[in-house]
Enzyme design. Structure first.
Site, short mmCIF file in Angstrom:
data_model
loop_
_atom_site.label_atom_id
_atom_site.label_comp_id
_atom_site.label_asym_id
_atom_site.label_seq_id
_atom_site.Cartn_x
_atom_site.Cartn_y
_atom_site.Cartn_z
N CYS A 1 -20.34 1.98 7.31
CA CYS A 1 -19.65 1.18 8.32
C CYS A 1 -18.34 1.90 8.64
O CYS A 1 -17.52 2.11 7.75
CB CYS A 1 -19.38 -0.23 7.78
SG CYS A 1 -18.37 -1.28 8.86
N CYS B 1 0.06 4.56 7.04
CA CYS B 1 -0.64 4.37 8.32
C CYS B 1 0.23 3.53 9.26
O CYS B 1 0.58 2.39 8.94
CB CYS B 1 -1.98 3.70 8.09
SG CYS B 1 -3.04 4.53 6.88
N ARG C 1 -19.15 -4.17 16.33
CA ARG C 1 -18.45 -5.38 15.89
C ARG C 1 -17.07 -5.44 16.54
O ARG C 1 -16.29 -4.49 16.45
CB ARG C 1 -18.30 -5.36 14.37
CG ARG C 1 -17.63 -6.62 13.79
CD ARG C 1 -17.55 -6.53 12.27
NE ARG C 1 -18.83 -6.14 11.71
CZ ARG C 1 -18.97 -5.19 10.78
NH1 ARG C 1 -17.92 -4.55 10.32
NH2 ARG C 1 -20.17 -4.89 10.33
N CYS D 1 0.84 -1.20 0.00
CA CYS D 1 0.00 0.00 0.00
C CYS D 1 0.88 1.25 0.00
O CYS D 1 1.89 1.30 0.71
CB CYS D 1 -0.91 -0.01 1.22
SG CYS D 1 -2.02 1.43 1.30
N CYS E 1 -17.13 -9.07 3.64
CA CYS E 1 -16.44 -7.80 3.52
C CYS E 1 -15.30 -7.94 2.52
O CYS E 1 -14.36 -8.71 2.75
CB CYS E 1 -15.90 -7.36 4.87
SG CYS E 1 -17.15 -7.30 6.17
N CYS F 1 -20.16 -5.95 1.81
CA CYS F 1 -19.60 -4.66 2.18
C CYS F 1 -18.26 -4.50 1.48
O CYS F 1 -17.43 -5.42 1.50
CB CYS F 1 -19.40 -4.59 3.70
SG CYS F 1 -18.65 -3.06 4.31
#
Length: 357
Positions: free
Chosen positions: A202, A69, A272, A65, A109, A142
């Site tokens: 979400c 982060c 969740r 990526c 998901c 999702c």
């Protein structure tokens, strides 16, 4: 602070908690942790009964990526020993999704690493969504593809997606400490785009990154303002090879207080328990089900969870039921596996083998 029972009543009436009340939940002493769970359970039971919704992750594209982060094992410069691969094919995606659905998942998901999808990526994911929906029309899908640009949320919705996930992760004030390649406002914008397109929003958080109680309350209040239908509460998995490798700030009691605070602040949202529940909640996972009403089944994006059968057994043993399971089906009870728990001793006293200690 008012009593925990009074907080539960307030949440059931959908009256907003104050910041001081939310902070007080996080500051509750360990001696009162069962009282915190019991009060949160009253709210959980009011809105969701004893149902537990199962979600299943499919990592469509792993690693490499370009974002930085600090918590992520897939980040730019990560040396974490995780799987790296490019996009799964539609057939591979459908096959993986079917595995989770067979285990009882009501939501699949579809997640991909990266800053955000190209239009070609959206087309690719849309094909997978359509294929999953064709085989499993009652299962929610999702998507979680990063930051969205104009029209992309609408195209996912048109393909049959039910929801879009994009977590806030931490407070606005603390966000620059964990990421420099995009902003907190970028994340809020993507959640808004999903909502405007008709996708169920979400969005959640990650705890255990060294944040303060104030940061946790700030992000919970920001989520209340955004009003997502589901809120994943993740607990940092401190992968070696990332800037947060080796950071262990959580224990089971802390995790339970965080879950309870989010439940009180967002009482009617699906809460969740996300990544890290096995390593941080440990033997208290069943208590967490009294606060949250949703978990991931099996593995996560780049780390392994406990076996899916153990997840199902955990739910059954805690007295809860899998959402969508018919009474008596294999997702509801696993008593037939108990014979594996009886093992004659073959070590320790009277043997030549080392004792279990």
């Amino acid at each position: 602070m008012m009593s925990l029972e009074a907080l539960a009543e307030k949440a059931i009436r959908l009256e907003p908690l104050t910041r001081d009340e939310a902070c007080a939940v996080l500051a509750t002493p360990d001696d009162d942790i069962l009282d915190v769970v019991a009060a949160a359970f009253r709210v959980r039971r009011h809105f969701f009964g004893r149902r537990v919704k199962l979600n299943y992750l499919v990592n469509l594209k792993s690693g490499l990526c370009p974002e930085d982060c600090s918590y992520c094992s897939q980040r730019l410069g990560s040396k974490a020993d995780v799987l790296k691969y490019t996009w799964l094919s539609t057939d591979e995606t459908v096959t993986s999704a079917a595995t989770g659905i067979a285990g009882g998942a009501r939501r699949v998901c579809l997640v991909a690493s990266g800053r955000g999808p190209t239009d070609r990526d959206v087309d690719r994911v849309a094909r997978s969504i359509s294929a999953i929906k064709a085989d499993h029309p009652d299962v929610e899908v999702c998507a979680c593809l990063g930051l969205l640009s104009d029209g992309q949320a609408d195209r996912l919705c048109d393909a049959g997606a039910d929801a879009y996930n994009h977590n806030l992760n931490t407070s606005d004030a603390a966000y620059a400490d964990i990421c420099s390649t995009h902003t907190y406002a970028d994340r809020v914008d993507t959640v808004d785009r999903a909502k405007k397109a008709g996708l169920s929003p979400c969005s959640g958080l990650i705890a255990g990154m060294g944040e303060s109680d104030g940061d946790l309350v700030d992000v919970a209040f920001a989520l209340r303002e955004l009003a997502p239908d589901s809120i994943p509460v993740n607990f940092l998995i401190p992968f070696e090879g990332t800037p947060m490798g080796g950071q262990w700030h959580l224990n089971p009691q802390r995790c339970l207080r965080i879950l309870a605070m989010v439940r009180f602040v967002c009482p009617a949202a699906e809460i969740r328990i996300g990544a890290g529940r096995e390593i941080h909640l440990r033997s208290m996972q069943s208590l967490a089900l009294h606060v949250a009403n949703s978990i991931f089944l099996g593995d996560y994006l780049t780390s392994e969870g406990q076996p899916g059968q153990d997840d199902l057994q955990l739910i059954h043993d805690a007295g809860f039921v899998v959402e969508g399971a018919a009474p008596g089906d294999r997702h509801e009870t696993h008593d037939d596996a108990h014979h594996d728990l009886v093992r004659p001793r073959r070590r320790g006293a009277g043997t030549g083998e080392a004792a279990n200690a």
